[in-house]
Design a protein around this motif. Structure first.
Motif, PDB file in Angstrom:
ATOM      1  N   ARG A  58       9.701   3.379   3.840  1.00  0.00           N
ATOM      2  CA  ARG A  58      10.918   3.942   3.253  1.00  0.00           C
ATOM      3  C   ARG A  58      11.507   5.040   4.137  1.00  0.00           C
ATOM      4  O   ARG A  58      12.722   5.149   4.289  1.00  0.00           O
ATOM      5  CB  ARG A  58      10.622   4.500   1.859  1.00  0.00           C
ATOM      6  CG  ARG A  58      10.423   3.442   0.789  1.00  0.00           C
ATOM      7  CD  ARG A  58      10.409   4.092  -0.588  1.00  0.00           C
ATOM      8  NE  ARG A  58      10.212   3.124  -1.640  1.00  0.00           N
ATOM      9  CZ  ARG A  58      11.168   2.352  -2.151  1.00  0.00           C
ATOM     10  NH1 ARG A  58      12.397   2.437  -1.666  1.00  0.00           N
ATOM     11  NH2 ARG A  58      10.902   1.510  -3.126  1.00  0.00           N
ATOM     12  N   GLN A  96       0.835  -1.188   0.000  1.00  0.00           N
ATOM     13  CA  GLN A  96       0.000   0.000   0.000  1.00  0.00           C
ATOM     14  C   GLN A  96       0.880   1.253   0.000  1.00  0.00           C
ATOM     15  O   GLN A  96       1.855   1.330   0.740  1.00  0.00           O
ATOM     16  CB  GLN A  96      -0.885  -0.020   1.249  1.00  0.00           C
ATOM     17  CG  GLN A  96      -2.348   0.060   0.975  1.00  0.00           C
ATOM     18  CD  GLN A  96      -2.780   1.488   0.700  1.00  0.00           C
ATOM     19  OE1 GLN A  96      -2.009   2.415   0.863  1.00  0.00           O
ATOM     20  NE2 GLN A  96      -4.013   1.651   0.290  1.00  0.00           N
ATOM     21  N   PRO A  97       0.573   2.277  -0.832  1.00  0.00           N
ATOM     22  CA  PRO A  97       1.428   3.464  -0.906  1.00  0.00           C
ATOM     23  C   PRO A  97       1.674   4.149   0.433  1.00  0.00           C
ATOM     24  O   PRO A  97       2.798   4.597   0.702  1.00  0.00           O
ATOM     25  CB  PRO A  97       0.661   4.380  -1.878  1.00  0.00           C
ATOM     26  CG  PRO A  97      -0.093   3.435  -2.769  1.00  0.00           C
ATOM     27  CD  PRO A  97      -0.498   2.295  -1.872  1.00  0.00           C
ATOM     28  N   VAL A  98       0.647   4.239   1.282  1.00  0.00           N
ATOM     29  CA  VAL A  98       0.819   4.832   2.608  1.00  0.00           C
ATOM     30  C   VAL A  98       1.845   4.051   3.416  1.00  0.00           C
ATOM     31  O   VAL A  98       2.732   4.615   4.064  1.00  0.00           O
ATOM     32  CB  VAL A  98      -0.548   4.869   3.335  1.00  0.00           C
ATOM     33  CG1 VAL A  98      -0.371   4.966   4.840  1.00  0.00           C
ATOM     34  CG2 VAL A  98      -1.392   6.029   2.826  1.00  0.00           C
ATOM     35  N   HIS A  99       1.727   2.736   3.373  1.00  0.00           N
ATOM     36  CA  HIS A  99       2.659   1.905   4.115  1.00  0.00           C
ATOM     37  C   HIS A  99       4.071   2.040   3.548  1.00  0.00           C
ATOM     38  O   HIS A  99       5.046   2.187   4.304  1.00  0.00           O
ATOM     39  CB  HIS A  99       2.206   0.446   4.068  1.00  0.00           C
ATOM     40  CG  HIS A  99       3.013  -0.460   4.927  1.00  0.00           C
ATOM     41  ND1 HIS A  99       2.810  -0.578   6.288  1.00  0.00           N
ATOM     42  CD2 HIS A  99       4.046  -1.297   4.633  1.00  0.00           C
ATOM     43  CE1 HIS A  99       3.681  -1.431   6.796  1.00  0.00           C
ATOM     44  NE2 HIS A  99       4.437  -1.894   5.813  1.00  0.00           N
ATOM     45  N   LEU A 100       4.176   1.990   2.241  1.00  0.00           N
ATOM     46  CA  LEU A 100       5.492   2.040   1.607  1.00  0.00           C
ATOM     47  C   LEU A 100       6.196   3.361   1.881  1.00  0.00           C
ATOM     48  O   LEU A 100       7.407   3.382   2.160  1.00  0.00           O
ATOM     49  CB  LEU A 100       5.358   1.809   0.104  1.00  0.00           C
ATOM     50  CG  LEU A 100       6.658   1.766  -0.694  1.00  0.00           C
ATOM     51  CD1 LEU A 100       7.587   0.668  -0.174  1.00  0.00           C
ATOM     52  CD2 LEU A 100       6.367   1.555  -2.179  1.00  0.00           C
ATOM     53  N   ALA A 101       5.469   4.464   1.832  1.00  0.00           N
ATOM     54  CA  ALA A 101       6.085   5.765   2.077  1.00  0.00           C
ATOM     55  C   ALA A 101       6.665   5.851   3.480  1.00  0.00           C
ATOM     56  O   ALA A 101       7.796   6.337   3.681  1.00  0.00           O
ATOM     57  CB  ALA A 101       5.064   6.879   1.858  1.00  0.00           C
TER      58      ALA A 101
END
Length: 348
Positions: free
Chosen positions: A154, A146-151
């Motif tokens: 990172r 999920q983009p929120v998780h990945l951001a």
């Protein structure tokens, strides 16, 4: 003033990271999902995952799981440690750990739910970690990370700096059968998020985080181990999230009442409460009942703080718990809760 913890150093592309099962060895039951997580650690995060003997070993003893944790921290080539998933007995692993090994080479640890045990153990020994990021749930997610998780993942691993933790438009609390068709490619359909609810947003608080899964923290309080004197939590931001066991509002209140009687609740000027998971595949609940569950839990939290720390600022509905997506948050690192601006910022 609250305690000062050592933050682990950031990673570089190509670094080796341990993927361990310090609680439940889910990779033994769902090897294809585990392999998908390992591929994404390589291809998306640019890191080299390293397994240890108990990563895929069902029923591994607490001592053996502790030996793998110790080996990961003692290996200078391992630069971070990921938990595959949570569980229910990680507290039994902690007595087998030697704090000196962990202090000698601080490393980022990622986990939530039952991994609150190890996060709290590290906190008690002066080491910060990260709440969130289990590989089986979030890295191996069917439709991609999920983009929120990945951001936030990172930021925790590489980028550092400040990251705005924002409300999400949609979320999911359903599950797919990991042994079923489509589990490696599909995700449950999202629904509109309940959003954030602010209580007493009248100040700006910056402090280290502490807390995690409510039931796990309570078990450590009950055991009366790895809990610091209450004044060492002063000024911290309390993280609270409940598990897929879905404790009733009355139980949530009684647990927080125990915290209050210990003098803990009054130490936290700000509290972040995660969106509560209100259904599970073994106990599916109607949508209306789910919202009622979350409303009742919010009232239980407010009731406890009204009794023990009425001045606390509380934000409900922050997505860092057992729902999807999940923000990774510092654990022992700094977070700013800005009530007048209605913002939360993680300082990685």
């Amino acid at each position: 003033m609250s305690i000062s913890l050592r933050m682990p150093p950031k990673l570089r592309t190509g670094d080796r990271v341990a993927v361990l099962s310090p609680a439940f060895a889910a990779p033994a039951l769902f090897p294809e999902r585990h392999e998908q997580a390992l591929r994404r650690v390589r291809e998306v995060l640019g890191l080299e995952p390293v397994e240890f003997p108990t990563t895929r070993q069902l029923g591994a003893s607490a001592a053996d799981r502790a030996a793998d944790l110790t080996a990961a921290w003692a290996d200078p080539s391992i630069r971070a440690v990921f938990a595959t998933i949570g569980g229910y007995d990680q507290i039994t692993v902690l007595p087998h750990l030697d704090p000196a090994v962990f202090r000698a080479d601080p490393k980022p640890f990622f986990g939530f739910s039952d991994n609150t045990s190890l996060l709290n153990w590290l906190w008690c020994h002066g080491l910060a970690g990260f709440h969130g990021g289990s590989t089986m749930m979030h890295v191996a997610r069917g439709a991609g990370i999920q983009p929120v998780h990945l951001a936030s993942l990172r930021a925790a691993l590489f980028d550092g700096g400040d990251l705005a933790i924002e409300p999400v438009a949609e979320f999911s609390e359903e599950e797919l059968d990991w042994a079923g068709e489509g589990s490696l490619t599909d995700v449950p359909a999202p629904v509109p998020s309940p959003g954030w609810t602010w209580h007493r947003p009248d100040r700006v608080v910056t402090g280290p985080t502490w807390g995690g899964c409510l039931e796990v923290v309570h078990s450590q309080l009950a055991a009366d181990r790895w809990i610091r004197p209450v004044d060492e939590y002063a000024g911290s931001v309390l993280l609270l999230e409940t598990s897929e066991e879905m404790p009733a509002a009355g139980k949530v209140f009684r647990i927080l009442r125990d915290f209050g009687e210990r003098g803990l609740l009054r130490q936290f000027p700000a509290v972040l409460v995660a969106t509560a998971k209100a259904t599970v595949f073994t106990d599916p609940r109607p949508v209306a009942e789910r919202q009622r569950y979350r409303d009742e839990q919010r009232e239980a939290v407010l009731r406890a703080f009204a009794d023990y720390h009425p001045e606390a600022m509380i934000v409900f509905g922050v997505d860092f718990g057992h729902t999807d997506p999940q923000w990774v948050l510092p654990y022992g690192g700094q977070v700013t809760v800005d009530g007048p601006a209605r913002t939360v910022t993680a300082h990685f």
